[in-house]
Design a protein around this motif. Structure first.
Motif, PDB file in Angstrom:
ATOM      1  N   ALA A   1       0.814  -1.215   0.000  1.00 27.00           N
ATOM      2  CA  ALA A   1       0.000   0.000   0.000  1.00 27.00           C
ATOM      3  C   ALA A   1       0.847   1.265   0.000  1.00 27.00           C
ATOM      4  O   ALA A   1       0.490   2.267  -0.610  1.00 27.00           O
ATOM      5  CB  ALA A   1      -0.930   0.002   1.213  1.00 27.00           C
ATOM      6  N   ARG A   2       1.976   1.227   0.694  1.00 26.65           N
ATOM      7  CA  ARG A   2       2.841   2.396   0.853  1.00 26.65           C
ATOM      8  C   ARG A   2       4.296   1.935   0.748  1.00 26.65           C
ATOM      9  O   ARG A   2       4.977   1.741   1.757  1.00 26.65           O
ATOM     10  CB  ARG A   2       2.582   3.038   2.216  1.00 26.65           C
ATOM     11  N   PRO A   3       4.798   1.745  -0.480  1.00 23.59           N
ATOM     12  CA  PRO A   3       6.146   1.187  -0.652  1.00 23.59           C
ATOM     13  C   PRO A   3       7.265   2.043  -0.063  1.00 23.59           C
ATOM     14  O   PRO A   3       8.382   1.566   0.088  1.00 23.59           O
ATOM     15  CB  PRO A   3       6.303   1.066  -2.167  1.00 23.59           C
ATOM     16  N   ILE A   4       6.962   3.293   0.285  1.00 25.61           N
ATOM     17  CA  ILE A   4       7.993   4.154   0.872  1.00 25.61           C
ATOM     18  C   ILE A   4       7.945   4.135   2.399  1.00 25.61           C
ATOM     19  O   ILE A   4       8.693   4.861   3.046  1.00 25.61           O
ATOM     20  CB  ILE A   4       7.859   5.609   0.363  1.00 25.61           C
ATOM     21  N   ALA A   5       7.099   3.272   2.975  1.00 28.30           N
ATOM     22  CA  ALA A   5       6.961   3.203   4.436  1.00 28.30           C
ATOM     23  C   ALA A   5       8.314   2.911   5.085  1.00 28.30           C
ATOM     24  O   ALA A   5       9.085   2.081   4.604  1.00 28.30           O
ATOM     25  CB  ALA A   5       5.948   2.134   4.821  1.00 28.30           C
ATOM     26  N   THR A   6       8.571   3.611   6.190  1.00 31.83           N
ATOM     27  CA  THR A   6       9.822   3.399   6.919  1.00 31.83           C
ATOM     28  C   THR A   6       9.570   2.856   8.323  1.00 31.83           C
ATOM     29  O   THR A   6      10.523   2.574   9.043  1.00 31.83           O
ATOM     30  CB  THR A   6      10.616   4.712   7.046  1.00 31.83           C
ATOM     31  N   MET A   7       8.290   2.744   8.697  1.00 30.23           N
ATOM     32  CA  MET A   7       7.943   2.247  10.030  1.00 30.23           C
ATOM     33  C   MET A   7       6.814   1.237   9.944  1.00 30.23           C
ATOM     34  O   MET A   7       5.983   1.306   9.034  1.00 30.23           O
ATOM     35  CB  MET A   7       7.476   3.411  10.926  1.00 30.23           C
ATOM     36  N   THR A   8       6.784   0.342  10.922  1.00 31.35           N
ATOM     37  CA  THR A   8       5.640  -0.546  11.038  1.00 31.35           C
ATOM     38  C   THR A   8       4.417   0.306  11.341  1.00 31.35           C
ATOM     39  O   THR A   8       4.538   1.469  11.770  1.00 31.35           O
ATOM     40  CB  THR A   8       5.827  -1.568  12.172  1.00 31.35           C
ATOM     41  N   LEU A   9       3.258  -0.257  11.147  1.00 33.43           N
ATOM     42  CA  LEU A   9       2.016   0.474  11.415  1.00 33.43           C
ATOM     43  C   LEU A   9       1.969   0.931  12.878  1.00 33.43           C
ATOM     44  O   LEU A   9       1.611   2.076  13.170  1.00 33.43           O
ATOM     45  CB  LEU A   9       0.804  -0.397  11.077  1.00 33.43           C
ATOM     46  N   GLU A  10       2.360   0.055  13.797  1.00 31.12           N
ATOM     47  CA  GLU A  10       2.328   0.383  15.215  1.00 31.12           C
ATOM     48  C   GLU A  10       3.294   1.531  15.532  1.00 31.12           C
ATOM     49  O   GLU A  10       2.946   2.466  16.267  1.00 31.12           O
ATOM     50  CB  GLU A  10       2.681  -0.842  16.071  1.00 31.12           C
ATOM     51  N   ALA A  11       4.499   1.489  14.988  1.00 27.34           N
ATOM     52  CA  ALA A  11       5.475   2.554  15.220  1.00 27.34           C
ATOM     53  C   ALA A  11       4.982   3.867  14.614  1.00 27.34           C
ATOM     54  O   ALA A  11       5.143   4.939  15.212  1.00 27.34           O
ATOM     55  CB  ALA A  11       6.836   2.170  14.646  1.00 27.34           C
ATOM     56  N   GLN A  12       4.358   3.799  13.437  1.00 28.02           N
ATOM     57  CA  GLN A  12       3.822   4.994  12.785  1.00 28.02           C
ATOM     58  C   GLN A  12       2.715   5.608  13.641  1.00 28.02           C
ATOM     59  O   GLN A  12       2.661   6.827  13.818  1.00 28.02           O
ATOM     60  CB  GLN A  12       3.290   4.653  11.389  1.00 28.02           C
TER      61      GLN A  12
END
Length: 147
Positions: A123-134
């Motif tokens: 969904a967000r290939p540029i994500a740098t954090m897990t969902l929980e960390a975000q």
């Protein structure tokens, strides 16, 4: 963002395009190649749109004879240029993700070091954090803004 399929020699002709699966080793060569291709295609699509906007700006004139038409055109171009500016910043994030792929750091949370879910990366290939960390990060930002 366009959907990108990474095909390999072991993929049979006419077979379904490769998609990362949770039952395979995380960020194996195929997954890295898949996300690299997805990021490159996304970047190329943004650059193509930016070039089209630039070409249109060079061809079209904002010298509308009617004041209302001119104001409307200027507003439309203002929105278009703000969109392109946001996309320019997105390209920087895409380039950063490509560097993480090259460094072998792609797909891992920059805060916890844990793997980022494949669904999130799709969904967000540029994500740098897990969902929980975000979510923790966003809650912290909200609290600090309110103070």
């Amino acid at each position: 963002m366009s959907d990108v399929a990474v095909m390999h020699a072991d993929d049979a002709a006419g077979a379904e395009p490769y998609r990362p699966h949770a039952d395979e080793p995380f960020m194996n060569e195929r997954q890295l190649a898949y996300f690299r291709a997805k990021l490159i295609a996304w970047r190329d699509e943004i650059l193509k749109e930016a070039n089209q906007t630039l070409a249109t700006l060079q061809v079209e004139s904002l010298r509308e004879p009617d004041v209302n038409d001119r104001a409307s055109s200027e507003t439309d171009w203002g929105i278009e240029l703000r969109t392109r500016d946001r996309q320019r910043k997105l390209i920087s994030k895409i380039e950063s993700a490509l560097r993480r792929v090259d460094a072998g750091e792609y797909g891992y949370c920059e805060v916890t070091g844990e793997p980022i879910s494949l669904q999130r990366l799709e969904a967000r290939p540029i994500a740098t954090m897990t969902l929980e960390a975000q979510e923790r990060h966003e809650r912290y930002e909200k609290v600090t803004r309110e103070e």
